[in-house]
Design a protein around this motif. Structure first.
Motif, PDB file in Angstrom:
ATOM      1  N   LYS A 112       0.720  -1.116  -0.021  1.00 10.99           N
ATOM      2  CA  LYS A 112       0.058   0.056   0.096  1.00 10.99           C
ATOM      3  C   LYS A 112       0.877   1.197   0.012  1.00 10.99           C
ATOM      4  O   LYS A 112       0.548   2.236  -0.821  1.00 10.99           O
ATOM      5  N   LEU A 113       1.949   1.178   0.766  1.00 12.85           N
ATOM      6  CA  LEU A 113       2.838   2.248   0.720  1.00 12.85           C
ATOM      7  C   LEU A 113       3.538   2.520  -0.623  1.00 12.85           C
ATOM      8  O   LEU A 113       3.731   3.746  -1.141  1.00 12.85           O
ATOM      9  N   ALA A 171       3.940  13.849  -9.472  1.00 12.48           N
ATOM     10  CA  ALA A 171       5.317  14.579  -9.584  1.00 12.48           C
ATOM     11  C   ALA A 171       5.526  14.616 -11.029  1.00 12.48           C
ATOM     12  O   ALA A 171       6.053  15.899 -11.533  1.00 12.48           O
ATOM     13  N   GLY A 172       5.356  13.770 -11.779  1.00 14.74           N
ATOM     14  CA  GLY A 172       5.792  13.918 -13.270  1.00 14.74           C
ATOM     15  C   GLY A 172       4.996  14.683 -14.135  1.00 14.74           C
ATOM     16  O   GLY A 172       5.499  15.386 -14.959  1.00 14.74           O
ATOM     17  N   LEU A 211      12.552   4.035  -6.886  1.00 11.95           N
ATOM     18  CA  LEU A 211      12.325   5.309  -6.454  1.00 11.95           C
ATOM     19  C   LEU A 211      13.553   5.999  -7.123  1.00 11.95           C
ATOM     20  O   LEU A 211      13.382   7.154  -7.627  1.00 11.95           O
ATOM     21  N   PRO A 212      15.027   5.416  -6.923  1.00 13.29           N
ATOM     22  CA  PRO A 212      15.799   6.252  -7.598  1.00 13.29           C
ATOM     23  C   PRO A 212      15.887   6.001  -9.154  1.00 13.29           C
ATOM     24  O   PRO A 212      16.428   7.111  -9.727  1.00 13.29           O
ATOM     25  N   SER A 213      15.567   5.076  -9.611  1.00 13.00           N
ATOM     26  CA  SER A 213      15.151   4.837 -11.218  1.00 13.00           C
ATOM     27  C   SER A 213      14.306   5.944 -11.375  1.00 13.00           C
ATOM     28  O   SER A 213      14.583   6.596 -12.618  1.00 13.00           O
ATOM     29  N   PHE A 267       3.626   5.707  -3.080  1.00 11.50           N
ATOM     30  CA  PHE A 267       5.001   6.146  -3.862  1.00 11.50           C
ATOM     31  C   PHE A 267       4.529   6.329  -5.578  1.00 11.50           C
ATOM     32  O   PHE A 267       5.064   7.089  -6.001  1.00 11.50           O
ATOM     33  N   LYS A 268       3.997   5.254  -6.038  1.00  9.11           N
ATOM     34  CA  LYS A 268       3.803   5.316  -7.293  1.00  9.11           C
ATOM     35  C   LYS A 268       2.698   6.472  -7.798  1.00  9.11           C
ATOM     36  O   LYS A 268       3.103   6.990  -8.906  1.00  9.11           O
ATOM     37  N   THR A 269       1.768   6.481  -6.981  1.00 15.35           N
ATOM     38  CA  THR A 269       0.749   7.526  -7.324  1.00 15.35           C
ATOM     39  C   THR A 269       1.442   9.031  -7.105  1.00 15.35           C
ATOM     40  O   THR A 269       1.564   9.607  -8.141  1.00 15.35           O
TER      41      THR A 269
END
Length: 506
Positions: free
Chosen positions: A340-341, A352-353, A401-403, A345-347
């Motif tokens: 869920k976390l 952000a994009g 996330l770094p990618s 992050f994906k959302t």
């Protein structure tokens, strides 16, 4: 359609962009993106060696552990050595304490290595007393020398007498005393000469693993959980790419069960080797089939090129060493990351994009006061993201996330470079038409000199991270390099043609 627009649409740089963009969209439509542990969720385990080790030993521990965990049937496994005594293991899609504890057990165990011939175990990791440095020959053949105990040598000599060409199998952590349930195609492969080396008359692999390890192999034919439990007769069950829906039912019936999925592009033969922890089979040489015990032996092979030979030899070397690792590991920390976390992050990354693209659009507009320039700049950035994600999906790169940060960094660099191109072209607006035409190539040349210089320094910096650092920095480096390469070879040349059209250059 006017002449200039037609010329633009049929420009090879624009066509190349369209090809990459179309290919990326098609790839994303057929191959879903794969995400790393910090987005898809999973567990991170921190293990410590019983004493500090040198870099070569740490490399051996990491390689060996990676192979053992892959044999265990896990996906998205990352094993990283940090310093001289810490090993970090990250496994995606593991969210239960039961699965995490099973991982912990595998990490802390030394691993069990077996040598088998004709269905008989003639040696284990304890019988390997020495493993020499592997050698790559000029013809791309390779050899790994090692020494076995006198007891193992005598047992092997008796078994192997007169059986030159027969298969010699090596196993690392095979599923001993288990019921192996496999697809029909995989069962047929194991019941053929595919794993018989140069001896079609030798027992098939199904027979050898049954005799050596009490592994019963059956083909899946939609058996129920009750039927499988009866067939297992108290033994653990390993479901290989079949019966995923039966796992919970079997566990509810107090049956020990493990499900091993098939990764994309993995063949039946590769899946067999992965599940069994099988390395080989290797063909028995004439010199070892004379019935005379020999403690100094070697495994040989031949590859198509030196790189492949190096990989094959290193794999055998690592597996031989894995039966007697020089250092034990103890798990000192465990951390779960909730799916869920990860979804959050994906959302957030998506928002952000989108926000970044809108910001680029507005900033470029306020700089030039011209939507005809702002929209192509923002659109090119969007195309770049699409192509990067398409390549990531194609090569099954796990996006963490770094990618994603690397993608954003590459886009930021791309916007800068597009502004350089635009400024160079606009700088000649006040010149006469003839002068503008003659100087277009010079101005574009100046812009691309700056772009290539910037790209070279970025790639050099990222390559340093890729080679000398481990962990999350690798993801950042890989996506940044991919983004920069796409920019300088695909999107930037195409944007230059579009910009020339927009500012009235021929």
């Amino acid at each position: 359609m006017n002449r200039k627009l037609k010329k633009l649409l049929f420009n090879w740089r624009i066509i190349l962009l369209i090809i990459f963009l179309s290919g990326s969209i098609a790839t994303l439509a057929t191959r879903p993106l794969t995400f790393g542990i910090d987005i898809s969720g999973g567990v991170a385990l921190i293990a410590q060696t019983e004493h500090p080790v040198d870099s070569k030993t740490m490399e051996l521990v990491v390689d060996s552990l990676q192979k053992r965990l892959n044999t265990y049937g896990l996906r998205d496994v990352q094993v990283q050595g940090q310093g001289n005594d810490i090993v970090v293991v990250k496994v995606a899609n593991v969210t239960s304490a039961e699965e995490a504890n099973a991982l912990k057990k595998v990490i802390e165990s030394q691993g069990v290595f077996y040598m088998e011939f004709d269905g008989v175990i003639f040696g284990t990791g304890k019988d390997i007393t020495y493993v020499g440095v592997y050698k790559i020959n000029p013809d791309n053949s390779w050899e790994v020398p090692f020494r076995i105990s006198k007891t193992a040598a005598e047992k092997f000599a008796t078994l192997a007498k007169g059986k030159a060409g027969w298969p010699v199998d090596m196993f690392l952590d095979p599923p001993i005393n288990s019921l192996l349930v496999v697809p029909k195609s995989m069962y047929d492969l194991m019941n053929s000469t595919a794993f018989n080396a140069n001896a079609p008359q030798a027992p098939y692999l199904v027979e050898r693993i049954h005799d050596a390890f009490n592994i019963t192999t059956i083909a899946y034919a939609n058996q129920s959980a009750e039927e499988l439990k009866k067939l297992a007769d108290g033994k653990p069950i390993v479901l290989v790419d079949v019966g995923a829906s039966l796992v919970d039912k079997l566990r509810a019936m107090n049956v020990s069960v493990r499900y091993v999925p098939r990764q994309s592009g993995v063949s039946d033969a590769e899946l067999v080797r992965s599940v069994l922890g099988l390395y080989g089979p290797y063909s028995l040489g004439e010199g070892l089939a004379n019935g005379v015990p020999q403690t100094d032996v070697q495994i040989t092979g031949h590859a198509a090129n030196r790189l492949q030979a190096e990989q094959e030899a290193k794999t055998v070397y690592t597996v031989l060493k894995s039966g007697s690792l020089p250092v034990k590991l103890k798990v000192i920390g465990m951390q779960f990351i909730s799916p869920k976390l990860g979804e959050s992050f994906k959302t957030q990354a998506l928002y952000a994009g989108i926000a970044a693209l809108i910001a680029v659009l507005l900033i470029v507009y306020f700089h030039y006061r011209n939507w005809k320039i702002a929209i192509p700049v923002a659109s090119t950035s969007l195309f770049e993201v699409t192509i990067i994600l398409g390549i990531a999906a194609l090569i099954k790169w796990n996006l963490d996330l770094p990618s994603i940060a690397g993608i954003i960094a590459a886009i930021g660099t791309g916007v800068d470079q597009q502004i350089v191109i635009t400024d160079e072209l606009l700088g000649g607006e006040k010149l006469t038409k003839i002068t503008r035409r003659s100087s277009t190539l010079k101005r574009i040349g100046r812009a691309f000199f700056i772009i290539f210089a910037s790209a070279a320094t970025t790639i050099a910096a990222m390559s340093f991270l890729l080679v000398y650092f481990v962990g999350t920095l690798k993801g950042f480096a890989v996506t940044t390099i991919i983004g920069v390469l796409i920019g300088i070879f695909v999107t930037r040349p195409a944007y230059a043609e579009i910009a020339k059209y927009l500012v009235g250059e021929d």
